[in-house]
Design a protein around this motif. Structure first.
Motif, PDB file in Angstrom:
ATOM      1  N   ALA A  34       0.835  -1.203   0.000  1.00 56.09           N
ATOM      2  CA  ALA A  34       0.000   0.000   0.000  1.00 56.09           C
ATOM      3  C   ALA A  34       0.869   1.253   0.000  1.00 56.09           C
ATOM      4  O   ALA A  34       1.796   1.383   0.803  1.00 56.09           O
ATOM      5  N   VAL A  35       0.583   2.172  -0.915  1.00 54.63           N
ATOM      6  CA  VAL A  35       1.290   3.450  -0.997  1.00 54.63           C
ATOM      7  C   VAL A  35       0.259   4.570  -0.927  1.00 54.63           C
ATOM      8  O   VAL A  35      -0.690   4.601  -1.717  1.00 54.63           O
ATOM      9  N   PHE A  36       0.444   5.486   0.018  1.00 59.76           N
ATOM     10  CA  PHE A  36      -0.457   6.622   0.179  1.00 59.76           C
ATOM     11  C   PHE A  36       0.312   7.891  -0.175  1.00 59.76           C
ATOM     12  O   PHE A  36       1.299   8.229   0.486  1.00 59.76           O
ATOM     13  N   GLU A  37      -0.125   8.583  -1.202  1.00 56.66           N
ATOM     14  CA  GLU A  37       0.504   9.838  -1.592  1.00 56.66           C
ATOM     15  C   GLU A  37      -0.281  10.984  -0.962  1.00 56.66           C
ATOM     16  O   GLU A  37      -1.498  11.091  -1.147  1.00 56.66           O
ATOM     17  N   VAL A  38       0.425  11.844  -0.216  1.00 56.93           N
ATOM     18  CA  VAL A  38      -0.257  12.887   0.551  1.00 56.93           C
ATOM     19  C   VAL A  38       0.364  14.246   0.252  1.00 56.93           C
ATOM     20  O   VAL A  38       1.552  14.352  -0.061  1.00 56.93           O
ATOM     21  N   SER A  39      -0.465  15.282   0.381  1.00 59.80           N
ATOM     22  CA  SER A  39      -0.001  16.644   0.134  1.00 59.80           C
ATOM     23  C   SER A  39      -0.345  17.599   1.265  1.00 59.80           C
ATOM     24  O   SER A  39       0.138  18.731   1.280  1.00 59.80           O
ATOM     25  N   THR A  40      -1.192  17.174   2.210  1.00 58.11           N
ATOM     26  CA  THR A  40      -1.607  18.043   3.308  1.00 58.11           C
ATOM     27  C   THR A  40      -1.434  17.314   4.635  1.00 58.11           C
ATOM     28  O   THR A  40      -1.302  16.084   4.684  1.00 58.11           O
ATOM     29  N   ALA A  41      -1.467  18.087   5.721  1.00 60.43           N
ATOM     30  CA  ALA A  41      -1.357  17.492   7.052  1.00 60.43           C
ATOM     31  C   ALA A  41      -2.519  16.549   7.332  1.00 60.43           C
ATOM     32  O   ALA A  41      -2.339  15.494   7.952  1.00 60.43           O
ATOM     33  N   GLU A  42      -3.717  16.902   6.883  1.00 63.77           N
ATOM     34  CA  GLU A  42      -4.887  16.043   7.092  1.00 63.77           C
ATOM     35  C   GLU A  42      -4.691  14.691   6.407  1.00 63.77           C
ATOM     36  O   GLU A  42      -4.965  13.633   6.987  1.00 63.77           O
ATOM     37  N   GLU A  43      -4.220  14.723   5.170  1.00 63.24           N
ATOM     38  CA  GLU A  43      -3.995  13.480   4.432  1.00 63.24           C
ATOM     39  C   GLU A  43      -2.887  12.658   5.079  1.00 63.24           C
ATOM     40  O   GLU A  43      -2.971  11.428   5.134  1.00 63.24           O
ATOM     41  N   PHE A  44      -1.861  13.335   5.573  1.00 62.44           N
ATOM     42  CA  PHE A  44      -0.748  12.630   6.210  1.00 62.44           C
ATOM     43  C   PHE A  44      -1.222  11.864   7.443  1.00 62.44           C
ATOM     44  O   PHE A  44      -0.942  10.671   7.597  1.00 62.44           O
ATOM     45  N   VAL A  45      -1.944  12.534   8.325  1.00 63.16           N
ATOM     46  CA  VAL A  45      -2.415  11.885   9.549  1.00 63.16           C
ATOM     47  C   VAL A  45      -3.364  10.739   9.216  1.00 63.16           C
ATOM     48  O   VAL A  45      -3.281   9.651   9.800  1.00 63.16           O
ATOM     49  N   ALA A  46      -4.254  10.953   8.250  1.00 65.21           N
ATOM     50  CA  ALA A  46      -5.209   9.907   7.877  1.00 65.21           C
ATOM     51  C   ALA A  46      -4.507   8.673   7.321  1.00 65.21           C
ATOM     52  O   ALA A  46      -5.017   7.555   7.439  1.00 65.21           O
ATOM     53  N   ALA A  47      -3.329   8.858   6.720  1.00 65.85           N
ATOM     54  CA  ALA A  47      -2.622   7.743   6.076  1.00 65.85           C
ATOM     55  C   ALA A  47      -1.815   6.900   7.050  1.00 65.85           C
ATOM     56  O   ALA A  47      -1.347   5.813   6.690  1.00 65.85           O
ATOM     57  N   VAL A  48      -1.624   7.349   8.275  1.00 68.21           N
ATOM     58  CA  VAL A  48      -0.779   6.629   9.230  1.00 68.21           C
ATOM     59  C   VAL A  48      -1.370   5.259   9.553  1.00 68.21           C
ATOM     60  O   VAL A  48      -2.565   5.128   9.816  1.00 68.21           O
ATOM     61  N   GLY A  49      -0.528   4.237   9.515  1.00 66.10           N
ATOM     62  CA  GLY A  49      -0.959   2.886   9.842  1.00 66.10           C
ATOM     63  C   GLY A  49       0.176   1.911   9.591  1.00 66.10           C
ATOM     64  O   GLY A  49       1.305   2.305   9.285  1.00 66.10           O
ATOM     65  N   SER A  50      -0.102   0.636   9.700  1.00 66.44           N
ATOM     66  CA  SER A  50       0.913  -0.405   9.515  1.00 66.44           C
ATOM     67  C   SER A  50       0.964  -0.884   8.070  1.00 66.44           C
ATOM     68  O   SER A  50       0.005  -0.726   7.307  1.00 66.44           O
ATOM     69  N   ASP A  51       2.114  -1.463   7.705  1.00 67.18           N
ATOM     70  CA  ASP A  51       2.293  -2.136   6.412  1.00 67.18           C
ATOM     71  C   ASP A  51       2.012  -1.210   5.237  1.00 67.18           C
ATOM     72  O   ASP A  51       1.205  -1.521   4.354  1.00 67.18           O
ATOM     73  N   ARG A  52       2.711  -0.078   5.206  1.00 67.45           N
ATOM     74  CA  ARG A  52       2.456   0.885   4.133  1.00 67.45           C
ATOM     75  C   ARG A  52       3.599   1.874   3.974  1.00 67.45           C
ATOM     76  O   ARG A  52       4.447   2.026   4.844  1.00 67.45           O
ATOM     77  N   THR A  53       3.565   2.558   2.835  1.00 70.23           N
ATOM     78  CA  THR A  53       4.473   3.662   2.553  1.00 70.23           C
ATOM     79  C   THR A  53       3.656   4.933   2.404  1.00 70.23           C
ATOM     80  O   THR A  53       2.647   4.949   1.694  1.00 70.23           O
ATOM     81  N   ILE A  54       4.080   5.986   3.085  1.00 71.20           N
ATOM     82  CA  ILE A  54       3.472   7.308   2.918  1.00 71.20           C
ATOM     83  C   ILE A  54       4.457   8.162   2.137  1.00 71.20           C
ATOM     84  O   ILE A  54       5.593   8.365   2.569  1.00 71.20           O
ATOM     85  N   LYS A  55       4.021   8.645   0.985  1.00 71.96           N
ATOM     86  CA  LYS A  55       4.888   9.441   0.120  1.00 71.96           C
ATOM     87  C   LYS A  55       4.400  10.892   0.135  1.00 71.96           C
ATOM     88  O   LYS A  55       3.241  11.172  -0.157  1.00 71.96           O
ATOM     89  N   LEU A  56       5.314  11.804   0.480  1.00 66.86           N
ATOM     90  CA  LEU A  56       4.963  13.219   0.579  1.00 66.86           C
ATOM     91  C   LEU A  56       5.130  13.890  -0.780  1.00 66.86           C
ATOM     92  O   LEU A  56       6.222  13.895  -1.345  1.00 66.86           O
ATOM     93  N   ASN A  57       4.052  14.465  -1.271  1.00 67.60           N
ATOM     94  CA  ASN A  57       4.081  15.108  -2.585  1.00 67.60           C
ATOM     95  C   ASN A  57       4.065  16.628  -2.495  1.00 67.60           C
ATOM     96  O   ASN A  57       3.846  17.300  -3.503  1.00 67.60           O
ATOM     97  N   SER A  58       4.281  17.173  -1.303  1.00 64.22           N
ATOM     98  CA  SER A  58       4.328  18.628  -1.156  1.00 64.22           C
ATOM     99  C   SER A  58       5.721  19.038  -0.710  1.00 64.22           C
ATOM    100  O   SER A  58       6.457  18.253  -0.110  1.00 64.22           O
ATOM    101  N   GLY A  59       6.087  20.281  -0.992  1.00 68.14           N
ATOM    102  CA  GLY A  59       7.402  20.762  -0.595  1.00 68.14           C
ATOM    103  C   GLY A  59       7.534  20.926   0.899  1.00 68.14           C
ATOM    104  O   GLY A  59       8.605  20.735   1.466  1.00 68.14           O
TER     105      GLY A  59
END
Length: 275
Positions: A34-59
């Motif tokens: 599972a890969v979650f691409e996020v651009s905001t703080a809301e998306e980042f927090v919502a994506a937190v969990g086990s067995d995954r990659t969180i990819k930051l798409n914002s500067g």
């Protein structure tokens, strides 16, 4: 070219290709697909969990800006005007910058803590700039408590009014190809932890009383690292009740009169053996 030579080369290329595929497969299995691409703080927090990659798409992303208050793996503590995010009880989590953008995680304006981690197993932070907001109060950029298998790879931590990392009751912490720059209250504080490795990491332009505080720490190794332009009023290292602390290879530059280790001889400096 003979058939035997061509066959050998083909076999070698096949083995290399297979090893790359196997490595990618093991890595995917370790962190999950599972890969979650996020651009905001809301998306980042919502994506937190086990067995995954969180990819930051914002500067620039500030986790404490999230308005979310309910999450099974994120707790919040109040420090001044800031709510500070602590990620808890997850396994196999990677947080990384987009391949085309070196993203920054930054603290809110009231406190320098960017993220805390508690009881996390198998965590990788990759290719991130981690900084404190201008005017943020002193503290740690990152804190780890009760964690196992932590890796900082290719990151840059910079805190003009902070310490870079606090580590408590952790095992197997590693920083590879990571820079610790311009921290004002020392660089790393460790307590009751074991098996630390800093490899090809640089400590440049930091200050404070002590740079690297390792209390009740067993087996810490600094390999091919660089110390340069730091000014610590007491010592680079303070290692009470610690054992097997080694500096291997790398480069050490320090101002005249600066003490390397508060406990004489407690940090063993070794030349790296030729490969």
């Amino acid at each position: 070219m003979s058939f035997a030579t061509g066959h050998s080369r083909a076999l070698i290329q096949g083995l290399i290709f297979f090893s790359v595929l196997a490595g990618a497969s093991l890595q995917a299995q370790f962190y999950g697909k599972a890969v979650f691409e996020v651009s905001t703080a809301e998306e980042f927090v919502a994506a937190v969990g086990s067995d995954r990659t969180i990819k930051l798409n914002s500067g620039l992303l500030v986790p404490s800006d999230s308005k979310s208050r309910e999450h099974p793996h994120v707790s919040w503590s109040k420090r001044g005007q800031n709510r500070l995010a602590v990620i808890r009880n997850v396994r196999n989590l990677r947080i990384m910058a987009s391949t085309s953008l070196k993203s920054a995680l930054q603290s809110g304006p009231g406190h320098s803590l960017v993220l805390g981690f508690e009881n996390v197993v198998n965590l990788e932070l990759r290719g991130l700039r981690i900084t404190a907001a201008e005017g943020a109060r002193s503290g740690n950029l990152l804190s780890f408590t009760g964690c196992t298998n932590i890796l900082l790879r290719g990151c840059e931590l910079q805190g003009e009014r902070s310490r870079a990392v606090e580590i408590r009751r952790c095992a197997r912490f590693s920083a590879r190809e990571t820079k610790f720059l311009g921290c004002a209250y020392g660089v790393v504080s460790v307590g009751d932890s074991r098996n630390l490795l800093f490899r090809q990491s640089n400590f440049i332009g930091n200050r404070g009383e002590v740079g690297l505080q390792l209390h009740r720490t067993y087996d810490a190794r600094f390999t091919d690292c660089e110390l340069r332009g730091n000014r610590f009023s007491k010592a680079v290292f303070d290692v009470p009740d610690s054992a097997k602390i080694r500096w291997v290879g790398g480069k050490i530059e320090q101002p005249a009169g600066q003490t390397f280790c508060h406990q004489t001889g407690a940090v063993v400096v070794e030349k790296k053996e030729a490969d």
